[in-house]
Design a protein around this motif. Structure first.
Motif, PDB file in Angstrom:
ATOM      1  N   MET A 123      14.423  42.046  24.025  1.00  0.00           N
ATOM      2  CA  MET A 123      14.428  40.950  23.043  1.00  0.00           C
ATOM      3  C   MET A 123      15.629  41.053  22.095  1.00  0.00           C
TER       4      MET A 123
ATOM      5  N   ARG B 277      19.245  40.112  20.077  1.00  0.00           N
ATOM      6  CA  ARG B 277      19.845  39.040  19.281  1.00  0.00           C
ATOM      7  C   ARG B 277      21.254  39.422  18.923  1.00  0.00           C
TER       8      ARG B 277
ATOM      9  N   TYR C  36      17.754  44.513  18.460  1.00  0.00           N
ATOM     10  CA  TYR C  36      16.733  44.357  19.503  1.00  0.00           C
ATOM     11  C   TYR C  36      15.472  45.116  19.127  1.00  0.00           C
TER      12      TYR C  36
ATOM     13  N   SER D 240       7.921  40.623  16.648  1.00  0.00           N
ATOM     14  CA  SER D 240       8.460  39.698  17.652  1.00  0.00           C
ATOM     15  C   SER D 240       9.976  39.601  17.507  1.00  0.00           C
ATOM     16  N   GLU D 241      10.603  39.110  18.552  1.00  0.00           N
ATOM     17  CA  GLU D 241      12.060  38.944  18.589  1.00  0.00           C
ATOM     18  C   GLU D 241      12.573  38.234  17.337  1.00  0.00           C
TER      19      GLU D 241
ATOM     20  N   CYS E 243      11.736  37.368  11.470  1.00  0.00           N
ATOM     21  CA  CYS E 243      10.901  37.698  12.620  1.00  0.00           C
ATOM     22  C   CYS E 243       9.431  37.696  12.206  1.00  0.00           C
TER      23      CYS E 243
ATOM     24  N   HIS F 244      10.352  33.408  22.736  1.00  0.00           N
ATOM     25  CA  HIS F 244      11.661  33.392  22.079  1.00  0.00           C
ATOM     26  C   HIS F 244      11.675  32.372  20.933  1.00  0.00           C
TER      27      HIS F 244
END
Ligand code: V55
Ligand code: FE
Length: 500
Positions: free
Chosen positions: A368, A370, A385, A430-431, A448, A490
């Motif tokens: 995940m 970014r 991540y 979460s991502e 997030c 996502h």
């Protein structure tokens, strides 16, 4: 006279009219179906929202509106819901809605599931033959003033960013030939072009892969097809300033298996991965194939970039597929926690005719990722991540692999400092999405969702606002959400000045 439809005794009238959600990890913990559409202005905030944080954080979750037809269904089949956290004038407003896919509408009218197993049309109720079966549950994508909800098995749905109303399936005014579009579009930060691919472009189990470019005004300007080397899943891809990179991992599908009602994907531990690289503005006939380790698997790519004749691809590799149900369909039985992996850089030399490539470890395993949107396809200095902190207690049950991440990583690249923000036990993360600085030298943030297990087994969800470069300081602000939020797939951030 005896009425055969009458209950035999009082007991039978207590039998639920509907089947229940199955008793599996795909429907428990953070994966417990919620199915509540809601809107709420001015959520409670602990701490102070930074000035200049103006825009909307969109996120996608799968949330099955009806118990599935089959007990072995999985979370990836859940109906897509899109939520919006609208940051403006020091407050946060929240909305969450189902995507009104053709499938959602058909099942909503019948008030039961009509589509069968995960990505297996041969198990559907006859009444829905020919109806688009995508659930649009994977990524909210923003491009050229349009918001899409995407899933790799179908075409995107267009969503109104202000109301979250579904405006319909999207084919670029009929120009798109591919039946599928990835949930991982890549946008070039300078040209504004969006690069797309779709596997199974000609229908389930076809070997056709589409590769398409949408210009900065939102017009489809190019679409070409090529053949993939085997019936593999291709979840993500990458662009550099000059190349498009398509990595294939050996998680495969099979038409006869689907027709027999079997699972969509089975991991093949003895099959090699293959990576196709082509000039991003060139013809698909120019694709070059590289061969990688047997049985390796990756879902997400952090970024890719050129360095002379070299193409670097930074991705999260594991030695086998991270999804239990995809491993088990391939006869692979290993403990989730025993699977090894790493954040790796795969370097391909386009000047040599070698089929192999160099591998460098960049960081600990996770997924995940970014980056700053402005870094897409360029040499970049940092990324973020999610990872698993073994000291963080047992992971919360949730997400597709059944265990939620509990720590956030900031990494300086290629071989710089690594910072970790571990969460206390009983938390899941979460991502993140990344919010760029609004002026040179200004702060950049991450947003997030963090879920916390309460003592009664329920979950409390919050949106955390973090200084992207000072993770160790923890959240600047925590936005409290009135509902438990299911495990995110996502998300995306859209600055206020781009919104209507
Ligand atoms: C993934 C997610 C999907 C899917 C296939 O994260 C792969 C990987 C949410 O749907 O259908
Ligand atoms: Fe993904």
């Amino acid at each position: 006279m005896h009425d055969p439809s009458a209950p035999a005794d009082n007991q039978t009238s207590l039998v639920p009219r509907r089947p229940r959600f199955p008793d599996s990890i795909h429907f428990q913990g953070l994966n417990t179906p919620i199915g509540i559409e809601a809107s709420r202005a001015c959520l409670p905030v602990i701490g102070v929202l930074p000035e200049g944080l103006e825009g909307t954080f969109f996120r996608a979750v799968p949330d099955p509106a009806h118990p599935p037809m089959f007990a072995d269904d999985n979370i990836l089949s859940g109906d897509g819901m899109i939520s919006a956290f609208r940051f403006h004038d020091g407050v946060v407003d929240f909305d969450i809605r189902y995507v009104r896919t053709a499938r959602y509408e058909a099942e909503n009218n019948a008030q039961r599931a009509l589509f069968g197993g995960y990505r297996n049309p041969y198990t559907d109720d006859a009444s829905v033959a020919g109806i688009d079966r995508t659930v649009a549950n994977t990524t909210p994508v923003w491009h050229a003033g349009r918001l899409y909800m995407t899933k790799e098995d179908g075409r995107p749905y267009v969503i109104a960013p202000d109301t979250l109303d579904t405006q319909g399936s999207w084919s670029y005014d009929g120009a798109l030939r591919s039946e599928t579009v990835t949930a991982h579009a890549r946008v070039d930060p300078e040209t504004g072009e969006m690069f797309l691919f779709g596997y199974e472009a000609a229908g389930p189990c076809s070997l056709d892969v589409s590769y398409a470019v949408v210009d900065a005004q939102g017009q489809l300007v190019r679409e070409q097809w090529f053949q993939q080397p085997y019936h593999g899943m291709i979840h993500d891809f990458a662009i550099t300033q000059t190349h498009a990179v398509f990595p294939f991992f050996p998680t495969t599908t099979d038409l006869a298996r689907l027709q027999a009602g079997g699972p969509k994907w089975a991991h093949e531990q003895n099959l090699e991965c293959r990576i196709g690289i082509m000039p991003r503005s060139g013809d698909v006939s120019g694709i070059r194939w590289f061969t990688g380790p047997k049985g390796a698997s990756a879902f997400h790519i952090m970024n890719a970039h050129d360095e002379g004749d070299l193409v670097h691809l930074d991705l999260f590799i594991s030695e086998t597929n991270a999804f239990g149900f995809m491993r088990e369909a391939g006869g692979i039985h290993v403990d989730q926690r025993a699977i090894r992996g790493a954040f790796e850089r795969w370097t391909f030399d386009m000047a040599s005719d070698r089929e192999d490539f160099a591998v460098t470890v960049l960081g600990p395993p996770g997924d995940m990722p970014r980056i700053r949107d402005a870094d897409c396809g360029r040499a970049y200095g940092k990324g973020w991540y999610l990872t698993m902190n073994p000291q963080g207690g047992p992971p919360l049950p949730g997400g597709p692999v059944g265990a939620a991440f509990n720590a956030l990583v900031r990494i300086e690249l290629p071989h710089g400092r690594i910072d970790l923000m571990p969460l206390p036990p009983g938390h899941a993360i979460s991502e993140p999405v990344h919010v760029p600085a609004t002026q040179p030298g200004g702060s950049e943030w991450l947003l997030c969702v963090v879920d916390r297990a309460a003592e009664d087994g329920s979950f409390k969800s919050e949106v955390w606002v973090l200084d992207a470069n000072k993770l160790v300081e923890g959240p600047i602000a925590r936005v409290q959400v009135p509902l438990p939020l299911r495990a995110q797939v996502h998300g995306c951030w859209v600055p206020a000045d781009q919104l209507p």
